[in-house]
Design a protein around this motif. Structure first.
Motif, PDB file in Angstrom:
ATOM      1  N   TYR A 202      37.374  29.419  38.874  1.00 36.07           N
ATOM      2  CA  TYR A 202      38.086  29.043  37.648  1.00 36.07           C
ATOM      3  C   TYR A 202      39.427  28.425  38.028  1.00 36.07           C
ATOM      4  O   TYR A 202      40.134  28.941  38.910  1.00 36.07           O
ATOM      5  CB  TYR A 202      38.310  30.276  36.761  1.00 36.07           C
ATOM      6  CG  TYR A 202      37.032  30.895  36.256  1.00 36.07           C
ATOM      7  CD1 TYR A 202      36.515  30.572  35.008  1.00 36.07           C
ATOM      8  CD2 TYR A 202      36.343  31.822  37.033  1.00 36.07           C
ATOM      9  CE1 TYR A 202      35.338  31.148  34.546  1.00 36.07           C
ATOM     10  CE2 TYR A 202      35.162  32.403  36.581  1.00 36.07           C
ATOM     11  CZ  TYR A 202      34.667  32.061  35.333  1.00 36.07           C
ATOM     12  OH  TYR A 202      33.498  32.629  34.881  1.00 36.07           O
ATOM     13  N   THR A 235      41.468  34.975  31.627  1.00 33.00           N
ATOM     14  CA  THR A 235      40.161  34.415  31.968  1.00 33.00           C
ATOM     15  C   THR A 235      39.122  35.521  32.122  1.00 33.00           C
ATOM     16  O   THR A 235      37.998  35.424  31.617  1.00 33.00           O
ATOM     17  CB  THR A 235      40.246  33.600  33.269  1.00 33.00           C
ATOM     18  OG1 THR A 235      41.258  32.601  33.141  1.00 33.00           O
ATOM     19  CG2 THR A 235      38.925  32.907  33.566  1.00 33.00           C
ATOM     20  N   LYS A 236      39.496  36.596  32.820  1.00 32.47           N
ATOM     21  CA  LYS A 236      38.559  37.700  33.028  1.00 32.47           C
ATOM     22  C   LYS A 236      38.260  38.427  31.720  1.00 32.47           C
ATOM     23  O   LYS A 236      37.111  38.819  31.470  1.00 32.47           O
ATOM     24  CB  LYS A 236      39.112  38.666  34.071  1.00 32.47           C
ATOM     25  CG  LYS A 236      39.008  38.121  35.496  1.00 32.47           C
ATOM     26  CD  LYS A 236      39.636  39.032  36.521  1.00 32.47           C
ATOM     27  CE  LYS A 236      39.480  38.449  37.922  1.00 32.47           C
ATOM     28  NZ  LYS A 236      40.219  39.229  38.949  1.00 32.47           N
ATOM     29  N   ALA A 239      35.695  36.357  29.925  1.00 28.61           N
ATOM     30  CA  ALA A 239      34.371  36.428  30.559  1.00 28.61           C
ATOM     31  C   ALA A 239      33.710  37.780  30.297  1.00 28.61           C
ATOM     32  O   ALA A 239      32.502  37.857  30.043  1.00 28.61           O
ATOM     33  CB  ALA A 239      34.513  36.186  32.063  1.00 28.61           C
ATOM     34  N   THR A 242      32.508  38.016  26.694  1.00 30.44           N
ATOM     35  CA  THR A 242      31.300  37.199  26.524  1.00 30.44           C
ATOM     36  C   THR A 242      30.055  37.972  26.941  1.00 30.44           C
ATOM     37  O   THR A 242      29.015  37.927  26.276  1.00 30.44           O
ATOM     38  CB  THR A 242      31.415  35.900  27.339  1.00 30.44           C
ATOM     39  OG1 THR A 242      32.542  35.151  26.882  1.00 30.44           O
ATOM     40  CG2 THR A 242      30.165  35.043  27.196  1.00 30.44           C
ATOM     41  N   ASP A 368      32.722  36.747  39.106  1.00 29.25           N
ATOM     42  CA  ASP A 368      31.563  36.616  38.216  1.00 29.25           C
ATOM     43  C   ASP A 368      31.432  37.929  37.443  1.00 29.25           C
ATOM     44  O   ASP A 368      31.805  38.991  37.943  1.00 29.25           O
ATOM     45  CB  ASP A 368      30.286  36.340  39.023  1.00 29.25           C
ATOM     46  CG  ASP A 368      29.098  36.007  38.134  1.00 29.25           C
ATOM     47  OD1 ASP A 368      29.333  35.573  36.987  1.00 29.25           O
ATOM     48  OD2 ASP A 368      27.948  36.160  38.578  1.00 29.25           O
TER      49      ASP A 368
END
Length: 388
Positions: A202, A235-236, A239, A242, A368
């Motif tokens: 990212y 960002t984490k 993610a 999601t 990830d």
């Protein structure tokens, strides 16, 4: 260590020569622009021949300089690759003595930023950028309402870009007593699932002004650390949310429907939490039982300050755990067993080309998030009971 120092010195010297080549390129470009004017102004055959001769000479210089530059860039790349290889083999406890070596790394990162990627001595490089050591990425003092979802799901540190992670499903099995010297009883076989992960990279831009580049006393490494920490967390969180939304969907109506889900829908081996949208939290917070008591109970240990049927409540913005404002949704289950964060822990910065601004400093993080146990929770859509 001596080998690394020697390689760093060679890289530093090569970078200086490369800077000289860049300056020569600028001079050649200026001469080329002057020749263009001369071509337009040439009238006699003698003037045309002179310009033609000068043009050939300039083109030859340009080609020779480009060859030198390409060769030197290749040598620098080889030296950096050799340096990275040596750094990766060196034991962690020998890589740096805290204090002096940390200062050297900070200064190296600072020079990298101020030279716009030309000076790469004094730190470990990765893919042409500067690797930011994990110890420099200390979390800043968090705001009271800042939420870090990485703390509520399982985290696995990985050292490769992809792989498979074995997960043993919580079966609720128990051991059996065995009399001395008797045959071992048949035990329930564990269900092992291999979850594939594939590390994503990212990128986010770091606002670096010309004043920061020019200021010799500015703490560049500190600024980068703070900005990357902010972007990394956001960002984490996105993610992870999601992946939580990918849980098996379940429609629930009214308080009785919620109670049934908590009581019978999820196995007791899981440590259940309620991760709710702000709108669903508000809906439940205003709801009273038949005796006129509010449904949510106070809990000073919970980030939301509330409990639901004795379970911890975590509140996220509607558009994070849901899609639109007003969505009455949430994840109910054990987030630590449901999802795993596969963290590569290789944070770096690099000057990258930009179509508008020329070059910008970009930060890179690698991780990830994957669903590992689908039975550990549900993605709930709540419908209030119709008014009687």
């Amino acid at each position: 260590m001596l080998k690394q120092l020697m390689l760093s010195k060679k890289i530093e010297q090569a970078r200086k020569v490369l800077n000289e080549y860049t300056e020569e390129e600028t001079k050649i470009k200026t001469r080329s622009e002057e020749l263009e004017k001369s071509i337009e102004e040439a009238e006699t055959e003698e003037e045309i021949n002179a310009v033609d001769e000068e043009t050939e000479k300039l083109e030859k210089e340009k080609e020779e300089l480009q060859e030198k530059k390409n060769k030197l860039e290749g040598e620098i790349k080889e030296l950096e690759g050799e340096l990275d290889q040596l750094n990766s083999k060196e034991p962690e406890n020998k890589k740096r003595n805290r204090g002096v070596d940390d200062m050297e790394i900070r200064e190296g990162i600072k020079r990298y930023v101020q030279s716009k990627g030309q000076d790469r001595a004094g730190f470990t490089s990765v893919e042409g950028g500067a690797l930011i050591p994990e110890e420099l990425l200390k979390p800043k003092d968090a705001l009271e309402d800042e939420l870090d979802l990485t703390k509520i799901i399982g985290e696995v540190t990985v050292h490769s870009g992809s792989g498979k992670y074995p997960v043993i499903k919580k079966s609720g099995s128990k051991m059996a007593s065995v009399a001395e010297l008797s045959k071992n009883p048949e035990l329930a076989k564990p269900v092992i699932t291999e979850v594939p992960y594939d590390i994503e990279t990212y990128r986010g831009y770091i606002p670096v002004s010309q004043e920061v580049i020019d200021d010799a006393d500015y703490d560049v490494a500190g600024m980068i650390s703070e900005e990357i920490s902010d972007q990394d967390l956001n960002t984490k969180n996105h993610a992870i949310a999601t992946v939580l939304k990918s849980a098996n969907a379940k429609a629930v109506t009214g308080i009785d429907g919620l109670k049934t889900l908590f009581n019978t829908g999820i196995k007791k081996v899981y440590r259940t939490k309620a991760i709710l949208s702000a709108s669903l939290f508000n809906e439940l917070d205003l709801t009273k039982d038949k005796n006129g008591r509010y449904l949510l109970q106070d809990d000073i240990k919970s980030s939301s300050g509330k409990k639901l049927f004795g379970y911890e409540v975590i509140v996220l913005d509607d558009d994070v755990i849901g899609i639109n404002a007003g969505d009455l949704v949430g994840f109910i289950g054990d987030p630590k067993e449901f999802a795993k964060l596969f963290n590569r822990k290789k944070t770096s910065v690099k000057w990258v080309d930009h179509e508008v601004y020329g070059q910008l400093l970009a930060g890179f993080v690698r991780f990830d998030v994957q669903k590992v146990d689908s039975e550990a929770g549900f993605y709930v859509t709540y419908t209030p009971e119709p008014a009687v």
